[in-house]
Design a protein around this motif. Structure first.
Motif: not given
Length: 277
Positions: A146-151, A206-210
């Protein structure tokens, strides 16, 4: 008092916490002498113990009410080592042993599943009153993703983009373990701990994007090069190859019955993970 092995790891600590929340006294067995403040703060008795080394486990288990046996991840000695612990538990007169296995251990193409399958077979004839918990993959495994996806805006998937996993929250696994360790009428039962629904990597994205309020896409991380030669490496490669071909999914019905409620969703897990502003 209840003994929990590998108590310094994420699963062991979660099980200790769930037991202490029930008011149970816990002997937390850890490898190595480094401080364990997280276990001490929970009020557990912390003792040294190495599952893979000969030691007087019979003495450590004598007079205990139950044992939750967690073996270190991807360890080549689990099949034979667990059998030795079962024998020590029988000699100690242990009244209850709960073994931390895995969903679908009979999928022996994965070496760590094969080891747990052999351990379950040995447990059945060990002479110890037993129960088995078979968790699916943890939703918590994606906290760092999740942190990596945010970055980066990317979720890398080592199991492809088509098959799903029924990810389970570690807190639910620990709560189910506490039920098996403390409640009557469950002997010789094998219990699956599976999350609410199979989720593909694109759905996880998709859920991480939300959760993040930004676009996240799933990217297939296809393995290249020769197969690893180490035991842990072979376990990981075979595991992701199996997930890529078949997924890793199951029914949440058993876990729902153990918990008395529906298991937590992946979105609920993500909501509890802190992300940088």
């Amino acid at each position: 008092m209840i003994v929990v092995t590998a108590a310094g790891g994420p699963t062991g600590t979660a099980v200790v916490r769930a037991l202490r929340e029930r008011g149970e006294a816990v002997r937390a067995v850890v490898a190595g002498r480094k401080p364990r403040p997280e276990l001490e703060e929970l009020g557990a008795e912390v003792v040294l113990g190495e599952l893979t080394q000969p030691q007087p486990w019979r003495d450590l288990l004598a007079g205990m009410d139950a044992l939750y046996l967690i073996w270190p991840n991807f360890h080549p000695d689990e099949g034979d080592g667990a059998r030795a612990i079962f024998a020590e538990a029988r000699r100690a007169g242990l009244p209850r042993l709960v073994y931390h296995s895995v969903l679908r251990p009979q999928a022996r193409v994965m070496p760590h599943h094969a080891a747990k399958d052999r351990a379950e077979e040995a447990l059945d004839v060990s002479g110890v009153p037993w129960r088995v918990l078979q968790p699916c993959a943890y939703a918590d495994n994606f906290d760092d993703a999740l942190a990596e996806a945010q970055r980066t805006g990317v979720l890398q998937s080592r199991w492809g983009l088509r098959q799903g996993q029924s990810l389970v929250d570690l807190r639910d696994v620990a709560e189910a373990a506490a039920v098996l360790l403390t409640e009557d009428g469950l002997d010789r039962g094998t219990f699956e701990a599976v999350g609410p629904e199979p989720l593909t990597a694109p759905r996880l994205a998709e859920l991480m994007a939300d959760r993040l309020g930004r676009e996240v896409r799933a990217e297939d991380l296809v393995p290249h090069g020769d197969a690893p030669t180490s035991y842990a490496g072979r376990c990981l490669r075979s595991m992701f190859d199996h997930y890529r071909a078949h997924g890793f999914a199951g029914s949440p019905r058993v876990l729902t019955d153990l918990l008395g409620r529906a298991p937590r969703t992946f979105a609920e897990r993500l909501a509890d993970v802190e992300v940088a502003a």
